[in-house]
Design a protein around this motif. Structure first.
Motif, mmCIF file in Angstrom:
data_model
loop_
_atom_site.group_PDB
_atom_site.id
_atom_site.type_symbol
_atom_site.label_atom_id
_atom_site.label_comp_id
_atom_site.label_asym_id
_atom_site.label_seq_id
_atom_site.Cartn_x
_atom_site.Cartn_y
_atom_site.Cartn_z
ATOM 1 N N LYS A 46 -0.473 -11.258 3.655
ATOM 2 C CA LYS A 46 -0.410 -12.672 4.031
ATOM 3 C C LYS A 46 1.031 -13.033 4.382
ATOM 4 O O LYS A 46 1.946 -12.761 3.613
ATOM 5 N N THR A 47 1.232 -13.697 5.522
ATOM 6 C CA THR A 47 2.577 -13.835 6.081
ATOM 7 C C THR A 47 3.191 -15.229 6.020
ATOM 8 O O THR A 47 4.336 -15.400 6.429
ATOM 9 N N TYR A 48 2.478 -16.221 5.545
ATOM 10 C CA TYR A 48 3.003 -17.586 5.601
ATOM 11 C C TYR A 48 4.344 -17.727 4.869
ATOM 12 O O TYR A 48 4.624 -16.985 3.919
ATOM 13 N N ASN A 49 5.167 -18.656 5.326
ATOM 14 C CA ASN A 49 6.400 -19.007 4.624
ATOM 15 C C ASN A 49 6.117 -20.161 3.657
ATOM 16 O O ASN A 49 5.054 -20.784 3.715
ATOM 17 N N GLN A 70 2.750 -22.550 7.818
ATOM 18 C CA GLN A 70 1.503 -21.801 7.902
ATOM 19 C C GLN A 70 1.669 -20.586 8.807
ATOM 20 O O GLN A 70 1.182 -19.493 8.514
ATOM 21 N N THR A 71 2.351 -20.776 9.941
ATOM 22 C CA THR A 71 2.702 -19.669 10.842
ATOM 23 C C THR A 71 4.191 -19.406 10.670
ATOM 24 O O THR A 71 5.007 -20.304 10.862
ATOM 25 N N PRO A 72 4.568 -18.181 10.320
ATOM 26 C CA PRO A 72 5.931 -17.906 9.859
ATOM 27 C C PRO A 72 6.909 -17.500 10.952
ATOM 28 O O PRO A 72 6.538 -17.297 12.109
ATOM 29 N N HIS A 81 4.861 -10.448 11.098
ATOM 30 C CA HIS A 81 3.879 -11.452 11.514
ATOM 31 C C HIS A 81 3.173 -10.921 12.745
ATOM 32 O O HIS A 81 3.544 -9.871 13.287
ATOM 33 N N GLY A 141 -0.578 -16.810 12.666
ATOM 34 C CA GLY A 141 -0.541 -16.944 11.215
ATOM 35 C C GLY A 141 -1.450 -16.013 10.453
ATOM 36 O O GLY A 141 -1.505 -16.083 9.224
ATOM 37 N N THR A 151 9.874 -14.251 6.532
ATOM 38 C CA THR A 151 9.010 -13.123 6.191
ATOM 39 C C THR A 151 9.814 -11.912 5.715
ATOM 40 O O THR A 151 9.450 -11.257 4.739
#
Length: 527
Positions: free
Chosen positions: A102-105, A109-111, A393, A490, A116
């Motif tokens: 899972k990549t969110y910051n 929501q989209t990093p 990401h 995301g 990351t």
């Protein structure tokens, strides 16, 4: 019938059922290559050893290398070899252990790559756009850095006495490589000219300065620490290390004045003075002359900005090594240390080609990245080296339509049972690969520089591509939403693992767990 007897009868019935099923499995099924290949792969995984501690760790980061990029590159690789493509694997996709990440910051929501990579390097998530600091930072505010710095896997490896290395096809001061060594309230502070006066006055250091003076900064932060500095750093970004003065231009400078620094410092000279036993290189000839058995450290800056796209590398003025060549050379230097090493290798230009909306460029750089992973596999001992291959990401990059098996992955959709390109509701053909947003369609033919798109007006939306060859390097796929650059996505990305400790790469994990896998293998933090 009592419960015990009922359970026993049920177990017998299931066993008989299983036996009957095995007995009547059709021969054409059990002898199918699909069947036997899958069975063999499972058997190999069952034989994986249970060693958890490693001497070395190599972390590979394909920047922007989402799942759809892996799938497309896998097919592209197979088709380049004359096969349908779908049946193949990228080398690291055969590693025994895999997880979804899972990549969110913390705040997004989209990093982005700064947040990351800081997660992967430090073990905790943080905000978009900041490097080597936790979520209590205020982006762009120098005064919030002190007290919020985090220590990274590379720094801990240095403290433990391991050799360390950083490789990137992007600028070595760019977000992903910078997150291994720098602390910054803004990822864009690559040199002093990029910083607001208030930040300079407040005492914050630019990222290039932090790389060259890594040893000094790390020892100042932790009392009693004595390290010898990063052993190998190779990538692009010379402009951030040189004064804004044409007298300091490199032989392959593209700009009239290559350097950006406004403090008159030549950080390449400072590094050479600091490390008299080190070798500074800027071109292919210098790289090829490196004696990996005798040299103690290398600083390589092969381009004014980012290194070339793999497809465009032959056009570099003074020549650039490939990411696989840099990886092999780095390993052969780092493994001279009996204590082991930590190496981070980033393919930054996968991300940049996607931002440009150029699938051909992204897939070409992904395959070059795969070669770098194989160079690592071939030059290390599998019983003592943990290799992790992941991304930071993904991108809004899609594989769509219903193309038949073996249809060119860069081509137009041709449906099963047909020889003609399928058409959309508007009567025109469309490609298998596309982007949700970005600059949109380009037909640049044999152009291998993905960034050529930025000189043109936005062309998002549908175009009649009936008479256009979409498989050329310079074709840029159509995009739905017009933006100045295609964006990150995301969704989860993949983590492939091989070697001691790789067994722990499983399930769906938070991105900061990557640090903990590295720590578990190398024992960086005393618990």
């Amino acid at each position: 019938m009592n419960r015990t007897w009922k359970v026993a009868c049920t177990a017998v019935a299931l066993a008989v059922s299983a036996s009957l099923h095995a007995a009547v499995l059709p021969e054409h099924q059990s002898n199918s290559a699909w069947f036997t290949d899958a069975q063999a792969k499972l058997s190999t995984k069952l034989q994986t050893n249970n060693q958890f501690k490693a001497k070395n760790v190599i972390l590979f980061v394909g920047d922007g290398m989402g799942i759809s990029t892996l799938t497309s590159a896998r097919i592209h690789k197979g088709q380049l070899a004359g096969n349908p493509g779908e049946e193949g694997y990228l080398s690291f996709e055969s590693f025994p252990h895999t997880a979804l990440v899972k990549t969110y910051n913390v705040d997004a929501q989209t990093p982005d790559s700064a947040g990351t990579m800081t997660a992967m390097m430090s073990g905790l998530k943080t905000d978009v756009g900041v490097i080597g600091v936790d979520e209590d930072i205020e982006r762009g505010n120098c005064s919030t850095v002190a007290g919020n710095e985090v220590i990274t896997a590379l720094e801990l490896a240095e403290i433990k006495g391991l050799s360390t290395g950083i490789i990137s096809t992007a600028r070595i001061t760019h977000a992903t490589p910078a997150a291994t060594y720098a602390k910054s309230a803004d990822r864009n502070w690559e040199d002093i000219s990029d910083m607001p006066e208030a930040a300079v006055t407040a005492g914050c250091s630019d990222i290039a300065d932090q790389l060259v003076n890594f040893e000094t900064y790390l020892e100042a932060r932790y009392t009693g620490v004595d390290v010898d500095g990063i052993d190998v750093a190779m990538g692009g970004g010379r402009r951030h290390f040189l004064p804004k003065d044409a007298a300091f231009n490199s032989p392959d400078a593209v700009s009239d004045v290559e350097g950006d620094r406004t403090d008159e410092r030549d950080l390449t000279a400072e590094w050479q003075t600091m490390y008299e036993n080190g070798v500074y290189v800027y071109d292919q000839a210098g790289f090829d002359a490196i004696d990996t058995e005798s040299v103690e450290r290398v600083f390589g800056l092969f381009n004014e900005s980012h290194m070339q796209y793999e497809a465009d590398r032959g056009n570099d003025i003074a020549g650039e090594p490939s990411i696989a060549e840099m990886t092999e050379t780095a390993i052969n230097i780092l493994d001279n240390n009996e204590n082991g090493f930590f190496l981070m290798v980033e393919s930054g230009r996968i991300d940049h080609a996607h931002h440009a909306g150029n699938a051909a460029g992204a897939l070409t750089d992904t395959l070059a990245f795969e070669e770098a992973v194989m160079a690592a596999v071939e030059n290390t001992d599998p019983s003592e080296t943990l290799i992790l291959v992941t991304a930071d990401h993904g991108h809004v990059f899609t594989i769509a339509g219903y193309p038949k098996r073996g249809n060119p992955i860069l081509g137009k959709v041709v449906n099963v049972g047909s020889d003609d390109a399928a058409t959309a509701a508007d009567g025109t053909p469309y490609t298998t690969l596309g982007y949700t947003n970005g600059l949109g369609f380009r037909n640049l033919g044999d152009e291998t520089d993905s960034d050529a798109t930025y000189a043109l007006e936005n062309a998002a939306g549908r175009v009649d591509i009936t008479n256009i060859d979409t498989t050329t390097p310079g074709y840029h796929q159509e995009a739905l939403i017009p933006l100045s650059s295609e964006t990150h996505s995301g969704e989860d990305i993949a983590l492939h693992a091989k070697g001691p400790g790789s067994q722990l790469a499983q399930g769906v994990i938070e991105q900061n767990v990557v640090f903990h896998l590295i720590n578990q293998a190398l024992g960086l933090v005393n618990e």
